[in-house]
Design an enzyme around this catalytic site. Structure first.
Site, short mmCIF file in Angstrom:
data_model
loop_
_atom_site.label_atom_id
_atom_site.label_comp_id
_atom_site.label_asym_id
_atom_site.label_seq_id
_atom_site.Cartn_x
_atom_site.Cartn_y
_atom_site.Cartn_z
N TYR A 199 14.97 18.79 17.70
CA TYR A 199 13.46 18.58 17.68
C TYR A 199 12.87 18.92 16.29
CZ TYR A 199 13.89 16.66 22.06
OH TYR A 199 14.26 15.72 23.11
N LYS B 14 28.82 18.65 22.78
CA LYS B 14 29.59 17.51 21.93
C LYS B 14 30.35 18.38 20.83
CE LYS B 14 30.55 13.15 21.02
NZ LYS B 14 31.52 12.36 22.02
N ASP C 262 28.63 12.68 26.41
CA ASP C 262 28.98 11.12 26.82
C ASP C 262 29.97 11.40 28.12
OD1 ASP C 262 31.06 12.59 25.43
OD2 ASP C 262 31.60 10.83 24.33
N ASP D 246 17.32 16.50 27.41
CA ASP D 246 16.24 15.64 27.73
C ASP D 246 17.03 14.27 28.24
OD1 ASP D 246 13.65 14.73 27.54
OD2 ASP D 246 13.96 13.99 25.57
N ASP E 52 16.76 12.94 32.54
CA ASP E 52 16.27 11.47 32.95
C ASP E 52 17.20 10.61 33.55
OD1 ASP E 52 13.85 11.73 31.54
OD2 ASP E 52 13.78 9.83 30.61
P1 ATP Z 1 8.86 10.33 26.55
O1 ATP Z 1 9.73 10.10 25.48
O2 ATP Z 1 7.47 10.60 26.45
O3 ATP Z 1 9.36 11.23 27.86
P2 ATP Z 1 9.69 7.66 27.53
O4 ATP Z 1 9.64 6.61 26.52
O5 ATP Z 1 10.89 8.23 28.10
O6 ATP Z 1 8.54 8.94 27.54
P3 ATP Z 1 8.27 7.20 30.12
O7 ATP Z 1 6.86 7.14 30.03
O8 ATP Z 1 8.81 8.57 30.76
O9 ATP Z 1 9.38 6.89 28.90
O10 ATP Z 1 8.59 6.04 31.26
C1 ATP Z 1 9.41 5.03 30.94
C2 ATP Z 1 9.35 4.02 32.07
O11 ATP Z 1 9.26 4.64 33.36
C3 ATP Z 1 7.65 3.81 32.29
O12 ATP Z 1 7.20 2.82 31.41
C4 ATP Z 1 7.29 3.34 33.75
O13 ATP Z 1 7.57 2.19 33.86
C5 ATP Z 1 8.43 4.32 34.29
N1 ATP Z 1 7.77 5.58 34.96
C6 ATP Z 1 7.75 6.93 34.23
N2 ATP Z 1 7.06 7.55 35.00
C7 ATP Z 1 6.83 7.05 35.85
C8 ATP Z 1 5.93 7.62 37.12
N3 ATP Z 1 5.57 8.75 37.17
N4 ATP Z 1 5.81 6.49 38.02
C9 ATP Z 1 6.10 5.44 38.02
N5 ATP Z 1 6.79 4.75 37.05
C10 ATP Z 1 7.16 5.65 35.85
#
Ligand code: ATP
Length: 354
Positions: free
Chosen positions: A130, A183, A215, A239, A243
């Site tokens: 970061y 990694k 991976d 991170d 996800d």
């Molecule tokens: P960041 O990098 O800031 O974490 P990101 O680019 O990973 O953001 P997010 O904003 O986390 O993207 O979300 C990706 C997609 O997942 C969003 O565009 C949305 O459609 C869906 N999403 C994320 N959070 C929610 C939520 N709390 N409820 C419903 N859908 C969500």
């Protein structure tokens, strides 16, 4: 106990409002004596104060007992010099919140992509790749020529030791399995160093320890998610795989997190500001609500206050009851409820005893 609330951008104000609804019901039910204060942050603050984290807000951050932070839409922030300060980076770095703790589990009734999973990811939060976090001065990313961009990653003994210790402390209270994700086959020196330190720390505990390349881990999380218990990894890998784990459990809107340092703690959903669905009352506030629950747990342990631990458990149970209810979910999980109605439902279950 003073809790500072920063609503953030995109869906932030909506999911934070739902979480505060739940927190107020919990405060009332368990007599927690919480003082909640909201301060300016994010894009609305940039317009009003010229900064996404103005001086006044920062002053409040440093005197609060804990912070609730909504997601930030940093992709549209101007440069820091023009007021676009990444709130997450500022608070994680400024308060030394070195452990980003991200649990993912299958919740009853929620349509998930895998059958069984109950794991916790410990993501190092203060260095790694970061760019705004890994230098004393300047950025860990630069362009020596217009045709070349370089990013450097910092891995230190101190930061690796402390995240490993946090992960071990939880692993011994759970199933006793610590998985190190890295990694080191290509980042031999830096990730090799991280793995060695994690193993060194883990040897102080009665734990089974294994390790995976990041991976391979993405495949294994899909193939046998129920195998994993506590995972420890560096910043960027943490991170990404968190996800993945949240999505496997049903969706990004389900992934909570707490950022913990030795002195401070902050609740923050693992997902981002989701600008595509902002302002429509359709965002799932589960992650934000559960993050607030995790924060109460952290504060309960730290201040030796059993009622906070009890309150945290109640929030978790109330969320499960709400998610299980027919028509009790938000649209991302196939339900009809708005963000506010979901929050009100959880708040009622906290009050009535789910
Ligand atoms: P960041 O990098 O800031 O974490 P990101 O680019 O990973 O953001 P997010 O904003 O986390 O993207 O979300 C990706 C997609 O997942 C969003 O565009 C949305 O459609 C869906 N999403 C994320 N959070 C929610 C939520 N709390 N409820 C419903 N859908 C969500």
């Amino acid at each position: 106990m003073k809790i500072l609330v920063l609503e953030g951008d995109g869906i932030g104000p909506e999911i934070v409002a739902a979480a505060i609804d739940v927190l107020k019901a919990t405060d009332h039910r368990f007599n927690l004596g919480l003082e909640l204060e909201t301060a300016d942050s994010g894009l609305s603050s940039l317009e009003k104060n010229g900064s996404t984290i103005p001086e006044e807000t920062w002053g409040k951050v440093t005197t609060a007992d804990a912070v609730i932070l909504g997601p930030a839409d940093t992709a549209v922030y101007p440069a820091p010099i023009e007021g676009g300060i990444n709130p997450s980076a500022k608070l994680r770095g400024g308060l030394d919140l070195y452990a980003n703790i991200r649990p993912s589990k299958i919740r009853p009734g929620v349509p998930a992509h895998v059958e069984a999973m109950d794991l916790v990811i410990f993501r190092e939060n203060t260095e790694g790749f970061y760019a705004v976090r890994n230098m004393h001065d300047g950025l860990g990313e630069f362009m020596p020529t217009e045709d070349m961009a370089i990013a450097v990653r910092r891995i230190t003994r101190r930061c690796s030791e402390r995240i490993a210790r946090q992960a071990c402390e939880l692993a011994v209270q759970r199933r006793g399995l610590l998985s190190i994700v890295h990694k080191s086959n290509v980042l031999t020196m830096s990730d090799g160093f991280f793995v060695d330190i994690c193993k060194e720390v883990a040897s102080d505990y009665k734990l089974e320890v294994d390790e995976y390349f990041v991976d391979a881990m993405t495949a294994l999380l899909v193939r046998k998610p129920d195998y994993f218990d506590v995972i420890v990894t560096t910043n960027l890998f943490g991170d990404i795989i968190s996800d993945l784990a949240a999505e496997l459990s049903g969706g990004l809107g389900l992934g909570p997190s707490v950022n913990a340092g030795d002195e401070n703690a902050m609740a923050q959903a693992a997902h981002g500001a989701a600008p595509d669905i902002a302002g429509q009352n359709i965002a799932n506030p589960t992650a934000m609500i559960l993050s607030v629950g995790m924060l109460l747990d952290t504060l309960g342990i730290r201040h030796n206050r059993p009622e906070l631990l009890e309150a945290s458990k109640r929030i978790d149970k109330a969320v499960d009851a709400q998610l299980k209810e027919k028509g009790g979910r938000t649209p991302d999980l196939g339900g009809p409820l708005g963000t506010d109605a979901f929050g009100a439902g959880v708040a009622k279950k906290v009050k009535d005893g789910a």
